[in-house]
Design a protein around this motif. Structure first.
Motif, PDB file in Angstrom:
ATOM      1  N   ALA A   1      -2.031   1.209  -0.625  1.00 45.82           N
ATOM      2  CA  ALA A   1      -0.899   0.805  -1.459  1.00 45.82           C
ATOM      3  C   ALA A   1       0.095   1.951  -1.625  1.00 45.82           C
ATOM      4  O   ALA A   1       1.315   1.754  -1.535  1.00 45.82           O
ATOM      5  N   ALA A   2      -0.413   3.159  -1.856  1.00 42.23           N
ATOM      6  CA  ALA A   2       0.481   4.307  -2.050  1.00 42.23           C
ATOM      7  C   ALA A   2       1.255   4.630  -0.773  1.00 42.23           C
ATOM      8  O   ALA A   2       2.484   4.832  -0.808  1.00 42.23           O
ATOM      9  N   VAL A   3       0.561   4.671   0.362  1.00 43.54           N
ATOM     10  CA  VAL A   3       1.230   5.005   1.624  1.00 43.54           C
ATOM     11  C   VAL A   3       2.199   3.904   2.024  1.00 43.54           C
ATOM     12  O   VAL A   3       3.310   4.178   2.508  1.00 43.54           O
ATOM     13  N   ALA A   4       1.827   2.628   1.821  1.00 44.17           N
ATOM     14  CA  ALA A   4       2.715   1.516   2.165  1.00 44.17           C
ATOM     15  C   ALA A   4       3.970   1.528   1.297  1.00 44.17           C
ATOM     16  O   ALA A   4       5.082   1.299   1.799  1.00 44.17           O
ATOM     17  N   ALA A   5       3.816   1.787   0.003  1.00 49.00           N
ATOM     18  CA  ALA A   5       4.987   1.855  -0.879  1.00 49.00           C
ATOM     19  C   ALA A   5       5.908   3.003  -0.477  1.00 49.00           C
ATOM     20  O   ALA A   5       7.142   2.866  -0.477  1.00 49.00           O
ATOM     21  N   TYR A   6       5.326   4.142  -0.134  1.00 49.80           N
ATOM     22  CA  TYR A   6       6.119   5.300   0.282  1.00 49.80           C
ATOM     23  C   TYR A   6       6.862   5.014   1.585  1.00 49.80           C
ATOM     24  O   TYR A   6       8.057   5.320   1.717  1.00 49.80           O
ATOM     25  N   ALA A   7       6.177   4.420   2.562  1.00 46.74           N
ATOM     26  CA  ALA A   7       6.827   4.098   3.832  1.00 46.74           C
ATOM     27  C   ALA A   7       7.926   3.060   3.650  1.00 46.74           C
ATOM     28  O   ALA A   7       8.981   3.135   4.304  1.00 46.74           O
ATOM     29  N   THR A   8       7.718   2.086   2.763  1.00 49.96           N
ATOM     30  CA  THR A   8       8.758   1.089   2.498  1.00 49.96           C
ATOM     31  C   THR A   8       9.976   1.731   1.849  1.00 49.96           C
ATOM     32  O   THR A   8      11.126   1.409   2.198  1.00 49.96           O
TER      33      THR A   8
END
Length: 289
Positions: free
Chosen positions: A122-129
């Protein structure tokens, strides 16, 4: 209930602490995600690439750099989550084994790993988005985050499986890197002329790639392809569970049969100790005495 919550919270703390010690992974999250996605956007030409999106049936003409940026974001998320889960599993195998042999419930250890995986994804996906939205604006940012999250879950579970089965660290790193590169490169129509091949639907991140492309260039929801990606996660999680069970099982097997009970007694008797035979004196020895 309190017992289970305490054990689960303690195991989750162990898992998150192990990830927190991986300084290199933190550097990758902070630097690799924006570097890779930005380079993919700037280096690729913005020529429209005509393609048919299987998820919605639409014929699209997205800019090549934007489509490659989505593929790059998926590649970055899958590599980082797979690497983090593999490193934590590989280095913590002995610790998990000791906990399991000491009586710590393995179910709580597994749930803790799943929780840590979900938080990391969730953290990495939010950052990449967020990084993607700084460069250009997808039509459905939340769907893009969901696609990145589900892809991260899948490769994180694969990382756990690799960490439980493979014997050397370089083997797991090579397996994760090559799986992600082959998986996503074949699905990008900019780099692969066979992106429309029906075989592509059997790749691990097919659902996430379709959902991410729809998020960037379409307004149609694609819950079916998110479900396909979660199915891949379930299969990878099953493999990881089998590998974790194998790595934490006890190697001590008791082959001795239990002693037979003494007739007339309810308690089993201890086996009689074996005695060493003493050789009898010969006639010549007796005469010598």
């Amino acid at each position: 209930m309190r017992y289970h919550l305490t054990r689960f919270a303690l195991a989750t703390g162990f898992a998150l602490t192990e990830h927190g010690r991986n300084r290199f992974a933190m550097v990758l999250v902070i630097l690799f995600v924006p570097l890779w996605t930005t380079l993919a956007y700037l280096a690729m030409p913005d020529t429209p690439a005509h393609m048919r999106l299987r998820a919605t049936g639409e014929t699209l003409a997205p800019h090549g750099n934007e489509l490659t940026e989505i593929s790059g974001a998926l590649n970055a998320v899958t590599l980082i989550t797979g690497f983090m889960m593999f490193a934590a599993t590989f280095s913590g195998n002995l610790f998990d084994r000791r906990l399991a042999l000491a009586g710590y419930p393995r179910a709580h250890l597994v749930l803790a790993k799943v929780t840590a995986l979900a938080l990391i994804s969730a953290a990495v996906a939010a950052y990449a988005t967020a990084v993607t939205c700084l460069v250009w604006t997808p039509r459905q940012p939340l769907l893009l985050a969901a696609a990145l999250f589900s892809a991260g879950l899948t490769y994180g579970a694969l990382g756990v499986g690799f960490g439980s089965v493979l014997r050397r660290e370089v083997e797991g790193m090579f397996a994760i890197v090559m799986t992600s590169i082959i998986d996503l490169a074949l699905q990008n129509p900019i780099t692969s002329s066979g992106a429309d091949n029906p075989v592509m639907r059997y790749l691990p991140s097919y659902g996430a790639m379709q959902a991410g492309t729809a998020a960037g260039f379409s307004t149609s929801p694609v819950p079916r392809h998110l479900a396909i990606q979660l199915t891949w996660f379930a299969g990878a999680a099953l493999i990881a569970l089998m590998g974790f069970r194998r790595s934490t099982r006890s190697a001590l097997y008791v082959n001795a049969q239990p002693p037979e009970p003494v007739p007339g007694s309810g308690a089993p008797s201890l086996p009689a100790p074996r005695r060493t035979a003493v050789p009898s004196a010969s006639a010549s020895d007796t005469e010598a005495l």
